[in-house]
Design an enzyme around this catalytic site. Sequence first.
Site, PDB file in Angstrom:
ATOM      1  N   TYR A 118      -8.328  19.114  -2.143  1.00 14.44           N
ATOM      2  CA  TYR A 118      -7.009  18.660  -2.768  1.00 14.44           C
ATOM      3  C   TYR A 118      -7.115  18.080  -4.110  1.00 14.44           C
ATOM      4  O   TYR A 118      -5.983  18.014  -4.609  1.00 14.44           O
ATOM      5  CB  TYR A 118      -6.440  17.712  -1.726  1.00 14.44           C
ATOM      6  CG  TYR A 118      -6.988  16.244  -1.832  1.00 14.44           C
ATOM      7  CD1 TYR A 118      -6.457  15.437  -2.701  1.00 14.44           C
ATOM      8  CD2 TYR A 118      -7.802  15.739  -0.934  1.00 14.44           C
ATOM      9  CE1 TYR A 118      -6.707  13.888  -2.956  1.00 14.44           C
ATOM     10  CE2 TYR A 118      -8.424  14.507  -1.521  1.00 14.44           C
ATOM     11  CZ  TYR A 118      -7.633  13.578  -2.264  1.00 14.44           C
ATOM     12  OH  TYR A 118      -8.116  12.356  -2.408  1.00 14.44           O
ATOM     13  N   LYS A 119      -8.170  17.644  -4.547  1.00 18.90           N
ATOM     14  CA  LYS A 119      -8.429  17.486  -5.897  1.00 18.90           C
ATOM     15  C   LYS A 119      -9.853  17.675  -6.580  1.00 18.90           C
ATOM     16  O   LYS A 119     -10.609  18.161  -5.717  1.00 18.90           O
ATOM     17  CB  LYS A 119      -8.053  15.941  -5.904  1.00 18.90           C
ATOM     18  CG  LYS A 119      -9.311  14.702  -5.615  1.00 18.90           C
ATOM     19  CD  LYS A 119      -8.755  13.583  -5.723  1.00 18.90           C
ATOM     20  CE  LYS A 119      -8.868  12.914  -7.192  1.00 18.90           C
ATOM     21  NZ  LYS A 119     -10.170  12.432  -7.535  1.00 18.90           N
ATOM     22  N   CYS A 144      -3.385  10.349   1.185  1.00 22.77           N
ATOM     23  CA  CYS A 144      -2.383   9.141   0.777  1.00 22.77           C
ATOM     24  C   CYS A 144      -1.177   9.691   0.323  1.00 22.77           C
ATOM     25  O   CYS A 144      -0.161   9.257   0.888  1.00 22.77           O
ATOM     26  CB  CYS A 144      -3.418   8.311  -0.222  1.00 22.77           C
ATOM     27  SG  CYS A 144      -4.647   7.470   0.392  1.00 22.77           S
ATOM     28  N   LYS A 199       0.911  -1.320   0.065  1.00 22.03           N
ATOM     29  CA  LYS A 199       0.026  -0.079   0.095  1.00 22.03           C
ATOM     30  C   LYS A 199       0.939   1.462  -0.144  1.00 22.03           C
ATOM     31  O   LYS A 199       0.551   2.344  -0.870  1.00 22.03           O
ATOM     32  CB  LYS A 199      -0.944  -0.151   1.411  1.00 22.03           C
ATOM     33  CG  LYS A 199      -1.461   1.266   1.457  1.00 22.03           C
ATOM     34  CD  LYS A 199      -2.721   1.543   0.373  1.00 22.03           C
ATOM     35  CE  LYS A 199      -3.057   3.034   0.668  1.00 22.03           C
ATOM     36  NZ  LYS A 199      -3.990   3.750  -0.346  1.00 22.03           N
TER      37      LYS A 199
HETATM   38  N1  LIG Z   1      -9.484   9.067   2.384  1.00 24.09           N
HETATM   39  C1  LIG Z   1      -8.698   8.333   1.571  1.00 24.09           C
HETATM   40  O1  LIG Z   1      -8.910   8.480   0.115  1.00 24.09           O
HETATM   41  C2  LIG Z   1      -8.218   7.286   1.762  1.00 24.09           C
HETATM   42  C3  LIG Z   1      -7.970   6.202   0.796  1.00 24.09           C
HETATM   43  C4  LIG Z   1      -7.154   4.962   1.138  1.00 24.09           C
HETATM   44  C5  LIG Z   1      -6.647   4.821   2.340  1.00 24.09           C
HETATM   45  N2  LIG Z   1      -6.984   5.881   3.161  1.00 24.09           N
HETATM   46  C6  LIG Z   1      -6.599   5.400   4.650  1.00 24.09           C
HETATM   47  O2  LIG Z   1      -7.994   4.947   5.509  1.00 24.09           O
HETATM   48  C7  LIG Z   1      -7.902   5.325   6.598  1.00 24.09           C
HETATM   49  C8  LIG Z   1      -9.275   6.090   7.153  1.00 24.09           C
HETATM   50  O3  LIG Z   1      -9.176   7.362   6.305  1.00 24.09           O
HETATM   51  P1  LIG Z   1     -10.448   8.325   6.286  1.00 24.09           P
HETATM   52  O4  LIG Z   1      -9.990   9.218   4.842  1.00 24.09           O
HETATM   53  O5  LIG Z   1     -11.607   7.391   5.904  1.00 24.09           O
HETATM   54  O6  LIG Z   1     -10.277   9.196   7.651  1.00 24.09           O
HETATM   55  P2  LIG Z   1     -11.478   9.939   8.112  1.00 24.09           P
HETATM   56  O7  LIG Z   1     -10.774  10.869   8.912  1.00 24.09           O
HETATM   57  O8  LIG Z   1     -12.349  10.416   7.036  1.00 24.09           O
HETATM   58  O9  LIG Z   1     -12.378   8.996   8.945  1.00 24.09           O
HETATM   59  C9  LIG Z   1     -12.025   8.502  10.171  1.00 24.09           C
HETATM   60  C10 LIG Z   1     -12.991   8.171  11.183  1.00 24.09           C
HETATM   61  O10 LIG Z   1     -12.693   7.433  12.180  1.00 24.09           O
HETATM   62  C11 LIG Z   1     -13.268   8.040  13.461  1.00 24.09           C
HETATM   63  N3  LIG Z   1     -12.447   7.436  14.600  1.00 24.09           N
HETATM   64  C12 LIG Z   1     -11.242   7.951  14.777  1.00 24.09           C
HETATM   65  N4  LIG Z   1     -11.035   7.238  15.980  1.00 24.09           N
HETATM   66  C13 LIG Z   1     -11.913   6.310  16.308  1.00 24.09           C
HETATM   67  C14 LIG Z   1     -11.845   5.245  17.113  1.00 24.09           C
HETATM   68  N5  LIG Z   1     -11.038   5.005  18.112  1.00 24.09           N
HETATM   69  N6  LIG Z   1     -13.172   4.484  17.196  1.00 24.09           N
HETATM   70  C15 LIG Z   1     -14.083   4.782  16.204  1.00 24.09           C
HETATM   71  N7  LIG Z   1     -13.813   5.693  15.272  1.00 24.09           N
HETATM   72  C16 LIG Z   1     -12.972   6.525  15.326  1.00 24.09           C
HETATM   73  C17 LIG Z   1     -13.210   9.301  13.222  1.00 24.09           C
HETATM   74  O11 LIG Z   1     -14.210   9.978  14.000  1.00 24.09           O
HETATM   75  C18 LIG Z   1     -13.527   9.522  11.670  1.00 24.09           C
HETATM   76  O12 LIG Z   1     -14.888   9.694  11.549  1.00 24.09           O
HETATM   77  C19 LIG Z   1      -6.396   6.016   6.792  1.00 24.09           C
HETATM   78  O13 LIG Z   1      -5.635   5.367   7.283  1.00 24.09           O
HETATM   79  C20 LIG Z   1      -6.190   6.589   5.526  1.00 24.09           C
HETATM   80  O14 LIG Z   1      -4.617   6.725   5.125  1.00 24.09           O
HETATM   81  C21 LIG Z   1      -7.729   6.963   3.010  1.00 24.09           C
END
Ligand SMILES: NC(=O)c1ccc[n+]([C@@H]2O[C@H](COP(=O)([O-])OP(=O)(O)OC[C@H]3O[C@@H](n4cnc5c(N)ncnc54)[C@H](O)[C@@H]3O)[C@@H](O)[C@H]2O)c1
Length: 403
Positions: free
Chosen positions: A311-312, A252, A198
Amino acid sequence: MVNVIGLGYIGLPTALMLAANGVEVVGTDINKEVISKLKEKHITFKEKGLEELFEKALDNKIIFDSEYQKTDMYIISVPTPYDRFSKKVDPTFVVKAFEEVMRVAQHEAIVVVESTISPGTIDKCLRPIVDKVGRQDIHLVHAPERIIPGNMIYELVNNNRTIGADDYGIGEKVKTLYSSFCQGEIVVTNIRTAEMTKVVENTYRAVNIAFANELMKICHHDKLDVYEIIRICNMHPRVNILQPGPGVGGHCISVDPWFLVGDYPSLAKVIDESMRTNDAMPAFVLHRIYDIMREKGMKDLSKVGLYGLTYKENVDDTRESPTLQLLESQEKHLGTPLKVYDPLINSDIVENQFHDFDVFLEQIDFIVIMVAHDEIIQKESKLAGKIVLDTRNVLKNLDVYHL
Ligand SMILES: NC(=O)c1ccc[n+]([C@@H]2O[C@H](COP(=O)([O-])OP(=O)(O)OC[C@H]3O[C@@H](n4cnc5c(N)ncnc54)[C@H](O)[C@@H]3O)[C@@H](O)[C@H]2O)c1
């Protein structure tokens, strides 16, 4: 039943997709506002096709709850930022979520970490918790997510996936779960490999973008058209150069490669330099703005407007956005904050932000296209008579400046 932990950009579409395809799902988030909004049947962010998916998941009785559920399958999709000083992954959210899961998980439960983590995080940060609480019955799995905001629903269904597990049988079980909606190929491998793939995928793109940005600077210096050069080079069957731009944002490509730099500082040299090149792009755009103002004899910064805060293009996610970075860099120079408009951001997140495109345009003489939202491509003709810096190379009819 699957308990999806963390209902953000990744967790929510995943939970909805599973539920829409007949899996019993409870979505859990520590943010009570998120849970109450979802319970009131309101979607929490904009994404093509998400509303329809939400309807289907609701028909299939998806549940949202702020409590972790007692079950045998969890998907953790909480944030993984990086420490800006050490450049290493900050696993705090994943660790906290995992500790909570350990408290309630059924015997032999499978815990899938979807969050992006640096290679070795599961060994370093999660296995010690398993040992500490004496839950060796728990099966750890890493299934990183690859979907791109703006095309998430399509990609959830069609992307290939990687599943890393200690035990092939467990990997196959998780594969069956994802196969409920995923039509791509699902590869089962070990956890360290899944973690590395990843981060490597995002690093590949970051380095390629940095190369394009560097080429842009070389071409700019010699008054060559970098876009034409890249277009021609990409006609070579084994060349695929990405596009230069005003910086890389999002969760990412602008974040994950730093994990490798943080963990392998003496080895990840090209990656380190590439990340610095990309991170310097918003300041480069600011310099271009000053240069063009000088060329045009323009002195009043209040007549300059930035188009786009996300950002995009065509998403409402502003994390690590180049526009925010540019404004921050400008603040350091104590200038009047530039005017900003983004059709997808309804709330006020910066000073001098406009919510009406025509009013924004009336106030400025010089527009900088930071984000290629469909809106600006459709409304290109409205920019006639303005000075335009198109950092995304998307305007086709007007005479504009490029990076
Ligand atoms: N956004 C993207 O485009 C993308 C793409 C691929 C991978 N990722 C990865 O996926 C993961 C999540 O990213 P995201 O963009 O969805 O983040 P985000 O911030 O949009 O969402 C995360 C959610 O998790 C919740 N949260 C935090 N701690 C918590 C806990 N202990 N228990 C329950 N809920 C909790 C937050 O309140 C939030 O709603 C990250 O590791 C990111 O790197 C993101």
